[in-house]
Design a protein around this motif. Structure first.
Motif, PDB file in Angstrom:
ATOM      1  N   UNK A  93       0.853  -1.197   0.000  1.00 17.60           N
ATOM      2  CA  UNK A  93       0.000   0.000   0.000  1.00 17.60           C
ATOM      3  C   UNK A  93       0.885   1.241   0.000  1.00 17.60           C
ATOM      4  N   UNK A  94       0.517   2.201  -0.833  1.00 15.93           N
ATOM      5  CA  UNK A  94       1.165   3.509  -0.807  1.00 15.93           C
ATOM      6  C   UNK A  94       0.053   4.557  -0.780  1.00 15.93           C
ATOM      7  N   UNK A  95       0.371   5.767  -0.323  1.00 18.85           N
ATOM      8  CA  UNK A  95      -0.698   6.760  -0.253  1.00 18.85           C
ATOM      9  C   UNK A  95      -0.186   8.183  -0.328  1.00 18.85           C
ATOM     10  N   UNK A 119      -3.162 -12.376   3.345  1.00 17.49           N
ATOM     11  CA  UNK A 119      -2.358 -11.774   2.277  1.00 17.49           C
ATOM     12  C   UNK A 119      -0.909 -11.641   2.734  1.00 17.49           C
ATOM     13  N   UNK A 120      -0.017 -11.362   1.809  1.00 15.67           N
ATOM     14  CA  UNK A 120       1.417 -11.266   2.116  1.00 15.67           C
ATOM     15  C   UNK A 120       1.863  -9.820   1.921  1.00 15.67           C
ATOM     16  N   UNK A 121       1.604  -8.967   2.944  1.00 13.43           N
ATOM     17  CA  UNK A 121       1.909  -7.549   2.777  1.00 13.43           C
ATOM     18  C   UNK A 121       3.403  -7.235   2.903  1.00 13.43           C
ATOM     19  N   UNK A 122       3.813  -6.257   2.127  1.00 12.22           N
ATOM     20  CA  UNK A 122       5.159  -5.700   2.223  1.00 12.22           C
ATOM     21  C   UNK A 122       5.004  -4.352   2.917  1.00 12.22           C
ATOM     22  N   UNK A 123       5.497  -4.246   4.146  1.00 12.84           N
ATOM     23  CA  UNK A 123       5.265  -3.007   4.907  1.00 12.84           C
ATOM     24  C   UNK A 123       6.366  -1.966   4.713  1.00 12.84           C
ATOM     25  N   UNK A 124       7.579  -2.410   4.464  1.00 14.94           N
ATOM     26  CA  UNK A 124       8.698  -1.470   4.414  1.00 14.94           C
ATOM     27  C   UNK A 124       9.265  -1.342   2.996  1.00 14.94           C
ATOM     28  N   UNK A 125       9.739  -0.175   2.584  1.00 11.07           N
ATOM     29  CA  UNK A 125       9.635   1.076   3.326  1.00 11.07           C
ATOM     30  C   UNK A 125       8.218   1.639   3.222  1.00 11.07           C
ATOM     31  N   UNK A 126       7.824   2.417   4.231  1.00  9.45           N
ATOM     32  CA  UNK A 126       6.507   3.054   4.165  1.00  9.45           C
ATOM     33  C   UNK A 126       6.551   4.202   3.150  1.00  9.45           C
ATOM     34  N   UNK A 127       5.555   4.236   2.287  1.00 10.52           N
ATOM     35  CA  UNK A 127       5.467   5.336   1.315  1.00 10.52           C
ATOM     36  C   UNK A 127       4.301   6.211   1.740  1.00 10.52           C
TER      37      UNK A 127
END
Ligand SMILES: Cc1cc2nc3c(=O)[nH]c(=O)nc-3n(C[C@H](O)[C@H](O)[C@H](O)COP(=O)(O)O)c2cc1C
Length: 177
Positions: A93-95, A119-127
């Motif tokens: 997710x980006x925002x 689900x298989x989230x990718x958290x880093x790096x935060x955008x």
């Protein structure tokens, strides 16, 4: 604008298509399977496109400290059934927002959705693109170098997660501890 920027920052051997959600009707179980023989056409199309994708990049504003209703509604349609295209899918997710907190609360709200759908989230790096009006030019191009670098890194991390998932599927003997 953010998705268009991301499409210019893809890792090698990664392609991206932008999937609009504006045509998706409100979720109604009467029009979902098995009650209905077929879901509404825009929903079928949305689910098919998600099925064909190896990973998902979600770009969104933040509405009332959370996920905008239209986006959550589209996710809800895609989440139903054992053939849900979201199950165990790599996602990031980006925002962007004109405000100061960069959509962090919207992104946090997605954690629960990802948990439920395994689900298989990718958290880093935060955008987290705060004060977005300063980060895009008048033609809608992203001009902030830090944001571009972070998006590039996020997409690399998403690609890595996709490859990891594929390899895990290939392992014959799996050990857990
Ligand atoms: C219903 C609504 C709720 C909003 N809530 C937030 C919020 O919680 N946090 C935030 O940073 N911006 C909030 N905003 C401002 C949005 O970030 C801003 O309007 C943004 O441009 C919306 O993008 P969109 O035009 O693509 O929907 C809100 C806007 C709307 C319309």
């Amino acid at each position: 604008m953010l998705l268009k920027a991301a499409a210019q920052l893809l890792p090698v051997d990664v392609s991206m298509e932008i999937l609009p959600i504006a045509d998706i009707p409100l979720y109604n179980a009467d029009f979902d399977l098995p009650a209905a023989k077929q879901r509404p056409e825009p929903v079928e199309h949305f689910r098919k496109m998600l099925t064909d994708a190896d990973g998902i990049l979600i770009a969104s504003p933040e509405y009332n400290y959370s996920i905008p209703g239209g986006l959550k509604n589209a996710i809800d349609w895609a989440s139903r059934g054992e053939d849900s295209p979201l199950l165990r899918k790599p996602v990031a997710v980006i925002g962007a927002t004109p405000n100061l907190w960069g959509t962090i609360r919207m992104q946090m709200a997605f954690h629960n959705v990802f948990l439920f759908l395994d689900m298989k989230p990718v958290y880093k790096p935060e955008v987290l693109i705060a004060q977005a009006e300063k980060k895009f030019d008048k033609d809608g191009n992203l001009i902030d170098e830090t944001a571009k670098r972070l998006i590039r890194q996020k997409l690399e991390a998403l690609k890595e997660m996709i490859h990891l998932q594929t390899q895990v599927g290939d392992i014959v003997d799996t050990k857990i501890i």
